[in-house]
Design an enzyme around this catalytic site. Structure first.
Site, short mmCIF file in Angstrom:
data_model
loop_
_atom_site.label_atom_id
_atom_site.label_comp_id
_atom_site.label_asym_id
_atom_site.label_seq_id
_atom_site.Cartn_x
_atom_site.Cartn_y
_atom_site.Cartn_z
N ASN A 206 40.67 35.74 36.14
CA ASN A 206 41.91 35.33 35.47
C ASN A 206 43.15 35.49 36.34
O ASN A 206 44.07 34.68 36.28
CB ASN A 206 42.08 36.06 34.13
CG ASN A 206 42.11 37.56 34.29
OD1 ASN A 206 41.40 38.13 35.12
ND2 ASN A 206 42.93 38.22 33.49
N GLY B 125 37.38 43.75 34.52
CA GLY B 125 36.64 42.72 33.79
C GLY B 125 36.42 43.11 32.35
O GLY B 125 37.18 43.90 31.77
N GLU C 139 38.87 48.87 34.72
CA GLU C 139 40.02 48.21 34.11
C GLU C 139 39.49 47.12 33.20
O GLU C 139 39.09 46.05 33.67
CB GLU C 139 40.93 47.63 35.20
CG GLU C 139 41.53 48.68 36.13
CD GLU C 139 42.47 49.64 35.42
OE1 GLU C 139 42.91 49.34 34.30
OE2 GLU C 139 42.76 50.70 36.00
N CYS D 219 44.66 40.15 30.47
CA CYS D 219 44.05 41.29 29.77
C CYS D 219 45.04 42.05 28.90
O CYS D 219 44.65 42.70 27.93
CB CYS D 219 43.38 42.23 30.76
SG CYS D 219 44.49 42.91 32.01
N GLU E 45 38.12 40.11 21.79
CA GLU E 45 39.32 39.80 22.57
C GLU E 45 39.43 38.29 22.70
O GLU E 45 38.48 37.62 23.10
CB GLU E 45 39.24 40.46 23.95
CG GLU E 45 40.50 40.30 24.77
CD GLU E 45 40.43 41.02 26.11
OE1 GLU E 45 41.46 41.04 26.81
OE2 GLU E 45 39.36 41.54 26.47
#
Length: 455
Positions: free
Chosen positions: A114, A187, A209, A243, A333
């Protein structure tokens, strides 16, 4: 060279002590900086080809972010890496204590698609600054950015110091079978668990993360114009594929309609009446993500947007109401340009719901009441918080960035990146000029004196 040979070559290089001098680390970072600047136009094109990112967005969230991180690290590295003196208690009379920062050794960094440039190079900067050797594994979903990144790495570094390996999911599983001295992963939660499982076999420390559903609370006393502008920017940046994007809104019931109206105005102001024609609105990364997001569009009532074009991987900035916690959209998400809106009458309702879910990577609150702000800070837990803004806490290199609980472990950016990739080594040096006998046997008659020393 196969991966086993690559790891062995890096271990030999690391053992030669070449990566440890501050001069070597700074020179490596400076060389990286100059190489990135050399290929800045190629990076920009790659990000457009992978995600349709505009020049401005590419710079502010990727290239410029990385260059700023390098500049700060070069400037402060000598200070960060200096041994830190600490106090020594009286009962250790004749000793001096300090903390030394030493590199772990071989670091494996796995990055997502991303923000394929930033999330590959930002942790790399910290790993280099700490004196490690590094193996990079980017996502195969952003091939254009991977190609230019590989070119930059090959030109800036000896492969025994830093190398980039391309691997699909099967090959990544094989990669994880080897022993590293540190693993850094950005990820999803699901694969993060596999990373941790693989690391546990070698007792390898990890930073994870991850992500999760970052809530955005909009209280009755907020400035609605400012709230709408900053929410729209934070949510639809990178087409929602961030994120820490606001995943859903909790708005006070009395201002719900006003907020939706303001969000619509802001979407038009930032992206025009037809965002598909806007040069500033990116696209979904690939068809798999596109079709998953399409399923989420079928829930609730579409208040804004809802248009899509599968051939262009385009989904308009979308706001949905009529959502309940039981809907699928509230149980995964979103990672796309869809923003559900739920309401509350009392702030405790929003706090209770947030605390009943997994801890989020970020939490956003819009409101002017200081007591409510303190209530949010005291009664919730998240990786980071922004008051009256979204996402911008990442832009401050003096703040740690990382998750908590299900949203990750460990942090980085700035000094925290150096700390993450460094082992804090305790060093106690004791003089031979004095030799207090209190700690040696026989102990009879010494206890009362020892207690006085250890108070």
């Amino acid at each position: 060279m196969n991966i086993s040979d690559q790891i062995n070559a890096q271990r030999a290089y690391f053992s030669s002590q070449i990566t440890k001098p501050i001069s070597f680390r700074k020179a490596s970072l400076l060389r990286l900086k100059e190489t990135i600047k050399k290929y800045e136009a190629d990076i920009e094109k790659a990000l457009w080809d992978d995600l349709r990112k505009s020049t401005f967005e590419s710079y502010i969230t990727e290239t410029g972010f990385v260059l700023t991180e390098i500049n700060q690290t070069i400037k402060k590295l000598k200070h960060w890496a200096s041994p830190q003196k600490v106090k020594t208690p009286l009962f250790l009379l004749g000793s001096k204590s300090q903390i030394q920062y030493e590199p772990y050794g071989i670091v494996l960094i796995l990055s997502p698609w991303n923000y394929p440039f930033q999330l590959l190079f930002a942790p790399l900067i910290g790993a280099i600054a700490a004196g490690n050797c590094i193996i990079l594994k980017p996502s195969p979903a952003s091939p254009h950015t991977t190609a230019i990144s590989k070119k930059i790495i090959a030109e800036a570094f000896d492969p025994q110091h830093v190398t980039l390996i391309e691997a699909d999911s099967f090959e990544t599983d094989l990669l994880l079978q080897y022993r590293y001295d540190y693993i850094f992963y950005t990820g999803g939660v699901k694969y993060g668990k596999r990373i941790m499982e693989a690391a546990s076999k070698h007792l390898t420390p990890v930073t994870l993360e991850l992500g999760g559903k970052s809530p955005c609370i909009v209280d009755k006393n907020c400035d609605l114009n400012i709230a709408a502008r900053r929410i729209v920017w934070g949510k639809f940046l990178n087409c929602g594929q961030t994120c820490v994007a606001p995943d859903y809104i909790f708005v006070h019931q009395d201002i719900k309609e006003d907020l939706i109206h303001k969000l619509k105005e802001e979407i038009v102001r930032q992206y025009g009446n037809d965002p598909q024609k806007s040069p500033d609105y990116p696209r979904i990364i690939h068809s798999g993500r596109f079709y998953n997001l399409m399923l989420l569009l079928k829930q609730g009532k579409i208040e804004i947007g809802g248009k899509y074009d599968e051939n262009d991987l385009y989904i308009a900035p979308t706001v949905i109401s009529g959502i309940t916690p039981e809907n699928r959209i509230m149980n995964e998400e979103i990672f796309g340009p869809i923003l559900p809106v739920m309401t509350f009458l009392n702030l405790d309702e929003a706090i209770h719901y947030i605390n009943s879910q997994e801890k989020p990577l970020a939490l956003y609150y819009f409101g002017k009441d200081k007591k409510s702000i303190q209530k949010i800070l005291k009664e919730t837990s998240s990786g980071g918080v922004c008051i009256n803004d979204t996402i911008t806490h990442l832009a401050n290199p003096n703040l740690p960035f990382g998750g908590v609980g299900n949203s990750g472990m460990g942090s980085y950016h700035g000094l925290d990146s150096f700390y993450t990739f460094s082992h804090k080594r305790a060093v106690l040096a004791t003089s031979t000029r004095i030799n207090p006998g209190i700690k040696f046997a026989p102990y009879q008659g010494k206890l009362s004196l020892l207690k006085r020393f250890m108070k």
